[in-house]
Design a protein around this motif. Structure first.
Motif, PDB file in Angstrom:
ATOM      1  N   GLU A  50     -33.382   1.706  27.477  1.00  0.00           N
ATOM      2  CA  GLU A  50     -34.860   1.028  26.379  1.00  0.00           C
ATOM      3  C   GLU A  50     -35.931   0.760  27.231  1.00  0.00           C
ATOM      4  OE1 GLU A  50     -32.342  -2.501  25.994  1.00  0.00           O
ATOM      5  OE2 GLU A  50     -30.574  -1.471  24.479  1.00  0.00           O
ATOM      6  N   ILE A  51     -36.483   0.418  26.448  1.00  0.00           N
ATOM      7  CA  ILE A  51     -38.092  -0.223  26.692  1.00  0.00           C
ATOM      8  C   ILE A  51     -38.363  -1.681  26.816  1.00  0.00           C
ATOM      9  CG2 ILE A  51     -40.390   0.124  25.819  1.00  0.00           C
ATOM     10  CD1 ILE A  51     -39.554   1.916  24.048  1.00  0.00           C
ATOM     11  N   GLU A  52     -38.746  -1.768  28.021  1.00  0.00           N
ATOM     12  CA  GLU A  52     -39.181  -3.422  28.153  1.00  0.00           C
ATOM     13  C   GLU A  52     -40.599  -3.056  29.385  1.00  0.00           C
ATOM     14  OE1 GLU A  52     -37.355  -5.798  27.592  1.00  0.00           O
ATOM     15  OE2 GLU A  52     -34.862  -4.627  27.398  1.00  0.00           O
ATOM     16  N   GLY A  53     -41.469  -3.695  27.963  1.00  0.00           N
ATOM     17  CA  GLY A  53     -42.783  -4.193  28.580  1.00  0.00           C
ATOM     18  C   GLY A  53     -43.637  -2.311  28.301  1.00  0.00           C
ATOM     19  N   ASP A  54     -43.926  -2.129  28.912  1.00  0.00           N
ATOM     20  CA  ASP A  54     -44.979  -1.517  29.240  1.00  0.00           C
ATOM     21  C   ASP A  54     -43.690   0.073  29.901  1.00  0.00           C
ATOM     22  OD1 ASP A  54     -44.921  -1.400  31.506  1.00  0.00           O
ATOM     23  OD2 ASP A  54     -46.907  -0.657  31.428  1.00  0.00           O
ATOM     24  N   GLN A  55     -42.125  -0.415  30.341  1.00  0.00           N
ATOM     25  CA  GLN A  55     -41.282   0.364  30.855  1.00  0.00           C
ATOM     26  C   GLN A  55     -39.736   1.202  30.529  1.00  0.00           C
ATOM     27  OE1 GLN A  55     -42.389   1.328  34.215  1.00  0.00           O
ATOM     28  NE2 GLN A  55     -43.888   0.432  33.717  1.00  0.00           N
ATOM     29  N   PHE A  56     -39.329   2.105  30.807  1.00  0.00           N
ATOM     30  CA  PHE A  56     -38.227   2.025  30.130  1.00  0.00           C
ATOM     31  C   PHE A  56     -37.444   2.161  31.582  1.00  0.00           C
ATOM     32  CE2 PHE A  56     -40.442   5.144  27.864  1.00  0.00           C
ATOM     33  CZ  PHE A  56     -40.471   5.888  26.828  1.00  0.00           C
ATOM     34  N   VAL A  57     -36.378   1.191  30.891  1.00  0.00           N
ATOM     35  CA  VAL A  57     -34.975  -0.132  32.017  1.00  0.00           C
ATOM     36  C   VAL A  57     -33.766   1.266  31.287  1.00  0.00           C
ATOM     37  CG1 VAL A  57     -34.125  -1.481  32.524  1.00  0.00           C
ATOM     38  CG2 VAL A  57     -36.673  -1.755  31.697  1.00  0.00           C
ATOM     39  N   ALA A  58     -33.301   1.162  32.624  1.00  0.00           N
ATOM     40  CA  ALA A  58     -31.613   2.442  32.488  1.00  0.00           C
ATOM     41  C   ALA A  58     -30.840   1.327  32.551  1.00  0.00           C
ATOM     42  CB  ALA A  58     -31.425   2.474  34.007  1.00  0.00           C
ATOM     43  N   THR A  59     -29.451   1.390  31.033  1.00  0.00           N
ATOM     44  CA  THR A  59     -28.894   0.394  30.543  1.00  0.00           C
ATOM     45  C   THR A  59     -27.894   1.347  30.226  1.00  0.00           C
ATOM     46  OG1 THR A  59     -28.340  -1.000  28.783  1.00  0.00           O
ATOM     47  CG2 THR A  59     -29.605   0.698  28.421  1.00  0.00           C
ATOM     48  N   THR A  60     -26.496   0.787  29.682  1.00  0.00           N
ATOM     49  CA  THR A  60     -25.693   1.707  28.624  1.00  0.00           C
ATOM     50  C   THR A  60     -25.775   0.809  27.195  1.00  0.00           C
ATOM     51  OG1 THR A  60     -23.714   0.458  29.877  1.00  0.00           O
ATOM     52  CG2 THR A  60     -24.396   2.526  30.772  1.00  0.00           C
ATOM     53  N   ALA A  61     -25.174   2.084  26.561  1.00  0.00           N
ATOM     54  CA  ALA A  61     -25.264   1.465  25.102  1.00  0.00           C
ATOM     55  C   ALA A  61     -24.099   2.180  24.139  1.00  0.00           C
ATOM     56  CB  ALA A  61     -26.802   1.337  24.215  1.00  0.00           C
ATOM     57  N   ARG A  62     -23.655   2.205  22.836  1.00  0.00           N
ATOM     58  CA  ARG A  62     -22.596   2.925  22.219  1.00  0.00           C
ATOM     59  C   ARG A  62     -23.726   3.533  21.641  1.00  0.00           C
ATOM     60  NH1 ARG A  62     -17.490  -1.014  19.816  1.00  0.00           N
ATOM     61  NH2 ARG A  62     -16.442  -1.459  21.190  1.00  0.00           N
ATOM     62  N   VAL A  63     -23.406   4.364  21.207  1.00  0.00           N
ATOM     63  CA  VAL A  63     -24.290   5.985  20.320  1.00  0.00           C
ATOM     64  C   VAL A  63     -24.519   5.292  18.970  1.00  0.00           C
ATOM     65  CG1 VAL A  63     -23.761   7.926  18.459  1.00  0.00           C
ATOM     66  CG2 VAL A  63     -22.435   7.437  21.083  1.00  0.00           C
TER      67      VAL A  63
END
Length: 322
Positions: A50-63
């Protein structure tokens, strides 16, 4: 997806993801960037960003309920996970949706079918393209018509697997691109080239052969002009960038070592302000006309289309990719 998108994607794609995420936040939604190969079921959580500010942050989520189909590799990646057909069956039930529809994406991913489609819009906008028959006589015919020939996978991916053949006074030179690397070979004749291409393509006929366009160069690099057309249901808008190849390469793909710059900056530096603005206006006119043409063929389905143009030595635009 284990690699940060900033290391994998061109600035144009990163910008699109960021802008779409900003728009979705107004409605309480987010962009989740992931690879289809991780899907095992719709109830599982998959790794992504996901995007936080101007960075891509690793996470998990459902499709996600709405899935963007931005890659030619969708079918292959899905088959590494739950399977392409099972995913499509779920889409047919309405449990998930796909944007842009896979049928259109796979049409334009097939370079020969895309060429036939463009020919119904303009006879000479795109270089002549045929299915590659693994034939020395076909190679000879194309080389006789011009000194540069491209052989591309019908369903290409970021320039991987592309072969170029250049014929000049010093003989035949073959380049093979993959994974950001370029292999360059000198060959004695067309028969040797045909044999080498057969080896590189594993004798597959899932390739097209295309006349190469001798293009203008920017600081000794070939370049293309990437246009992204966006449709909000009533009005088209556009964004664009110039993509320059690495020195010595004939491909401008970022994944093959290319880099990006502002379209107007490149055109003004190369042609001067007046001629550069003329080409930029021609780029706008051609892109809007082609987008409108495609949307009329697929009403209600197309909200985003990308075009890659090159500029030949007469300063005319030629389309090389949808």
């Amino acid at each position: 997806m284990r690699t940060n998108p900033r290391k994998r994607l061109s600035p144009a794609v990163v910008n699109r993801v960021v802008l779409i995420d900003e728009a979705l936040r107004q409605f309480g939604s987010r962009v989740f960037y992931y690879s289809p190969k991780h899907i095992r079921s719709l109830s599982d959580r998959v790794p992504g960003y996901e995007i936080e500010g101007d960075q891509f942050v690793a996470t998990t989520a459902r499709v996600p309920l709405v899935n963007g189909n931005w890659t030619y590799n969708t079918r292959r990646l899905l088959n590494q996970g739950m399977g392409y057909q099972q995913f499509m069956d779920l889409a047919d039930t309405g449990r998930i949706s796909i944007y842009v529809p896979l049928a259109f994406s796979e049409l334009v991913a097939n370079k020969y079918e895309a060429y036939r489609l463009v020919r119904s819009f303009s006879d000479d906008l795109q270089p002549h393209t045929e299915l590659y028959r693994q034939s020395a006589s076909q190679l000879t015919h194309f080389l006789d018509r011009g000194g540069l020939v491209f052989i591309k996978p019908r369903a290409g991916n970021k320039g991987d697997g592309i072969i170029t053949l250049r014929h000049n006074a010093s003989g035949l030179k073959l380049s093979h691109y993959g994974g950001g690397d370029r292999q360059l070979e000198k060959l004695k004749n067309v028969a040797a080239a045909q044999a080498r291409i057969r080896e590189l393509t594993q004798n597959s006929r899932r390739f097209v052969i295309q006349h190469g366009v001798e293009t203008l160069l920017h600081e000794d690099s070939v370049f293309d002009l990437r246009v992204v057309m966006i449709y909000d249901g009533s009005t088209w808008s556009w964004t664009h960038e110039a993509r320059c190849s690495a020195r010595g390469s004939e491909l401008s793909n970022v994944s093959q070592g290319g880099s990006c710059m502002l379209t107007a900056d490149l055109l003004h530096a190369l042609l001067g302000r007046d001629s550069g603005d003329r080409v930029l206006e021609a780029l706008r006119s051609e892109s809007f006309a082609l987008a409108i043409f495609l949307e009329r063929l697929h009403p209600g389905d197309l909200m985003e289309i990308a075009f890659d143009f090159v500029l030949d030595r007469s300063e005319s635009l030629r389309l090389v990719e949808i």
